[in-house]
Design a protein around this motif. Structure first.
Motif, PDB file in Angstrom:
ATOM      1  N   ASN A  87       0.709  -1.264   0.027  1.00  0.00           N
ATOM      2  CA  ASN A  87       0.114   0.030   0.115  1.00  0.00           C
ATOM      3  C   ASN A  87       0.892   1.146   0.032  1.00  0.00           C
ATOM      4  N   ALA A  88       2.158   1.390   0.759  1.00  0.00           N
ATOM      5  CA  ALA A  88       3.113   2.276   0.503  1.00  0.00           C
ATOM      6  C   ALA A  88       3.369   2.608  -0.555  1.00  0.00           C
ATOM      7  N   VAL A  89       3.915   1.525  -1.514  1.00  0.00           N
ATOM      8  CA  VAL A  89       4.196   1.760  -2.327  1.00  0.00           C
ATOM      9  C   VAL A  89       3.430   2.313  -3.540  1.00  0.00           C
ATOM     10  N   PHE A  90       2.139   1.544  -3.485  1.00  0.00           N
ATOM     11  CA  PHE A  90       1.259   2.158  -4.517  1.00  0.00           C
ATOM     12  C   PHE A  90       0.829   3.440  -4.123  1.00  0.00           C
ATOM     13  N   SER A  91       0.855   3.998  -3.011  1.00  0.00           N
ATOM     14  CA  SER A  91       0.372   5.405  -2.599  1.00  0.00           C
ATOM     15  C   SER A  91       1.605   6.294  -3.221  1.00  0.00           C
ATOM     16  N   ASN A  92       2.925   5.874  -3.126  1.00  0.00           N
ATOM     17  CA  ASN A  92       3.810   6.670  -3.608  1.00  0.00           C
ATOM     18  C   ASN A  92       4.034   6.634  -4.710  1.00  0.00           C
TER      19      ASN A  92
END
Length: 214
Positions: free
Chosen positions: A195-200
């Motif tokens: 989720n952090a990667v997708f957000s960034n």
């Protein structure tokens, strides 16, 4: 680093006598887990990381070249705060574009992953020992490289390894990006890291607004 050495550095920074840029920088991402590889997969990965092709963009037509230059200009502006030096920034962007495309990955995904893993610091080291921009674990240099893990602090080498490994995991997960990212991070099946990667990743999506009507 010893506790006394670290304490001295922190005290110096707090007192204003030592810039925070000299403090040890630790990445807080996870790490890939070493798994057995069959010979055909290992050989394919070895071949992929050993290619000597330089990260120079090649284009089949002028339109593609101009689209790349627009992307490069926009991404350079977005990346200024992370990588202040213009030449270093351009070299990084050219390389990450080349290595992402070479591995069949979306460049915005790779940029999002780099931001989460190292915040664009090529000398970042995690608590697990992962190194560089894409936080590659040193065991990979033994498994598919020449065994010299210090090379993971070299920009192109790190991006080459990181993209090849990410592509390998994507193939293993049959195209499932969520599971792929979890495997890359060593947290397969858990949501926070993907989720952090997708957000960034959303920060690095390029919408080319060139007017085609003229």
């Amino acid at each position: 680093m010893s506790l006394s050495r670290r304490s001295c550095l922190l005290a110096g920074a707090a007192a204003g006598t030592l810039p925070f840029s000299l403090l040890p920088r630790t990445a807080h991402a996870g790490a890939q887990i070493e798994e057995p590889l069959i010979d055909s997969v290992r050989n394919a990965l070895i071949s992929a990381v050993r290619s000597s092709a330089p990260p120079k963009p090649e284009f089949s037509n002028t339109a593609s070249r101009l689209a790349f230059l627009r992307w490069l200009g926009e991404m350079s502006e977005r990346l200024k705060k992370k990588i202040p030096g213009h030449q270093e920034r351009i070299e990084f962007l050219q390389t990450v574009w080349y290595e992402s495309r070479r591995a069949g990955l979306d460049v915005s995904l790779v940029l999002g992953l780099v931001q989460v893993e190292s915040n664009f610091r090529k000398f970042a080291v995690s608590s697990a020992g992962a190194r560089g921009l894409m936080q590659v674990m040193p065991f990979w240099t033994r498994v598919i490289g020449d065994g010299d893990s210090s090379k993971l602090f070299h920009m192109q080498t790190n991006l080459r390894f990181g993209c090849v490994i990410l592509r390998h995991y994507l193939d293993r997960e049959a195209g499932d990006l969520f599971m792929t990212l979890g495997r890359y991070n060593g947290s397969r099946g858990r949501a926070p890291y993907p989720n952090a990667v997708f957000s960034n990743q959303r920060l690095w999506v390029f919408n080319d607004r060139r007017d085609d009507s003229g």
